[in-house]
Design an enzyme around this catalytic site. Structure first.
Site, PDB file in Angstrom:
ATOM      1  N   HIS A 134       5.412  -5.674   1.520  1.00  0.00           N
ATOM      2  CA  HIS A 134       5.561  -5.415   0.077  1.00  0.00           C
ATOM      3  C   HIS A 134       6.918  -5.903  -0.398  1.00  0.00           C
ATOM      4  CE1 HIS A 134       4.522  -3.581  -3.723  1.00  0.00           C
ATOM      5  NE2 HIS A 134       5.683  -2.930  -3.756  1.00  0.00           N
ATOM      6  N   HIS A 145       7.914  -3.849  -9.776  1.00  0.00           N
ATOM      7  CA  HIS A 145       6.959  -4.285  -8.763  1.00  0.00           C
ATOM      8  C   HIS A 145       5.535  -4.045  -9.221  1.00  0.00           C
ATOM      9  CE1 HIS A 145       6.054  -0.311  -6.411  1.00  0.00           C
ATOM     10  NE2 HIS A 145       6.334  -0.031  -7.665  1.00  0.00           N
ATOM     11  N   CYS A 184       2.012  -8.084  -5.583  1.00  0.00           N
ATOM     12  CA  CYS A 184       3.473  -7.904  -5.508  1.00  0.00           C
ATOM     13  C   CYS A 184       4.223  -9.230  -5.390  1.00  0.00           C
ATOM     14  CB  CYS A 184       3.839  -6.949  -4.377  1.00  0.00           C
ATOM     15  SG  CYS A 184       3.479  -7.521  -2.703  1.00  0.00           S
TER      16      CYS A 184
END
Length: 413
Positions: free
Chosen positions: A368, A380, A314
């Site tokens: 994240h 993402h 990510c």
């Protein structure tokens, strides 16, 4: 460990549950002496070190318990490491007698001498210094930045529930590896998994989200020796009343060439109400370039630790996309979270970064990140087994939105 003045410190983010374990597996006695993976000397961690070592494990037919614990590095030639004979029972660990709050993390390209460590311990404001071993190691096929620690003393630098868990530290001492929740959950290294590296059979005995920015695995120092990790090339420094920025500069003057220092849990010190002058944020062409770069990677696989151009995790996707626009952002999610001012989600614009706290072992940890695309959608790289995708924004466990400031992002250490 140098300890000039023990101090019980208040710890951030204590876990709400206790710790439990699966039954331990004994290591195979047929472990080979020749290395199959190459540990790599750490010029480790120019990144955020979040406080809190949260560990999450499970045990069948028992009530789950939780405590808390979490990441670049340069390579060195392969060295043959003689395997350590695995313990048949949890090794003894000294009882916890005091707690220490960590403030800075030091890493060097070679072992730090006792003289250098003594100089660090004598710097104004330093209360305690803990030695450690740091390297990037191939674990289960992944390049994982790893710490070798003395469980008897390192435990004092972790959150209270973790520090008090004798059973946890005995099992680490006995040869198990504790990995971060992100590596375990997103990176495909589940609890109880056993794998072989550098001639050693290692078992994932705990999720250990260390919060030391780039660190994703913890082992005992004997296990670190067997893996070929350099000895005494890292320090954890406790300095509760010192100005961390000033102490960091002082540390850099004491350390040998190539030494690096990261401030634990850095924060954006600019007031939220501050007026940001023109030029504080990326230009429209830069944002367009970053978004075009990111969208061009749709369908590319998520690979833990990957930074592109063919696979990403990510934060690796964020760093790579911004780099195509000539903007340097930090590597890990916690660093990216302080790369500019936070803004309300309702005010998010294309190119802003969105963050979540998905780590159940440490609910306060930002784990994240995604790039806001606009129209309620985000780009993402989700997790192992998934691919880069464009999806609707979700607000479950949402931590905040950040507008990247290139000048601020470049200074995050």
């Amino acid at each position: 460990m140098f300890d000039r003045r023990p101090r019980v410190s208040d710890l951030i983010r204590e876990a709400r549950q206790d710790l439990a374990y699966r039954p331990r597996l004994r290591y195979s006695r047929a472990a080979r002496l020749m290395r199959q993976a190459v540990p790599i000397l750490a010029v480790l961690l120019v990144g955020v070190l979040a406080i809190g070592l949260m560990i999450y494990t499970q045990m069948p037919e028992a009530d789950p318990e939780t405590v808390t614990m979490r990441r670049s590095v340069a390579t060195v030639p392969t060295q043959v490491a003689k395997p350590v004979q695995p313990a048949q029972a949890p090794a003894p660990v000294a009882p916890l007698t005091s707690m220490r709050k960590p403030h800075l993390f030091v890493v060097a390209p070679k072992p730090l001498s006792s003289a250098v460590v003594a100089k660090v311990a004598q710097l104004s404001g330093v209360r305690a210094v803990e030695r450690a071993d740091a390297a990037e190691v191939i674990l289960d096929g992944k390049r994982v930045q790893t710490l070798g620690v003395n469980p008897s003393t390192f435990r004092a630098y972790t959150p209270k529930p973790t520090a008090r868990s004798d059973r946890l530290w005995r099992n680490v001492s006995a040869g198990e590896v504790a990995v971060s929740f992100v590596l375990g959950n997103d990176g495909g290294m589940p609890l109880g998994k056993t794998f072989t590296t550098a001639g050693q059979n290692l078992r994932v005995g705990a999720y250990a989200t260390m919060g030391m920015g780039a660190i994703d695995a913890v082992v005992s120092r004997p296990t670190a020796r067997a893996l070929g990790i350099p000895e005494n090339n890292a320090l954890v420094v406790s300095a509760p009343k010192a100005d961390s920025a000033k102490l960091r500069r002082a540390l850099l003057r004491v350390l040998p060439k190539g030494g690096q220092v990261a401030v634990i849990n850095p924060v954006l010190t600019v007031s939220r109400s501050a007026n940001w002058p023109a030029g504080s944020f990326p230009t429209t062409p830069q944002i367009r370039t970053a978004l075009t770069a990111a969208i061009s990677k749709l369908g590319r696989p998520y690979v833990w630790g990957a930074e592109g151009p063919d696979s990403f995790d990510c934060s690796g996707l964020v760093q790579w996309a911004y780099a195509q626009a000539g903007i340097t952002v930090p590597r890990v999610t916690h660093q990216q979270f302080v790369s500019g001012p936070q803004i309300p989600l309702a005010q998010a614009q294309p190119g802003d970064l969105l963050f979540w706290r998905h780590d159940p072992t440490n609910p306060g940890y930002v784990s994240h990140v995604a790039i806001y695309w606009g129209d309620g959608k985000m780009l993402h790289a989700p997790r192992t087994g998934d691919v880069v995708k464009l999806v609707p924004v979700t607000t479950r466990n949402f931590a905040g939105a950040v507008r990247v400031s290139p000048a601020v992002a470049a200074r995050v250490r």
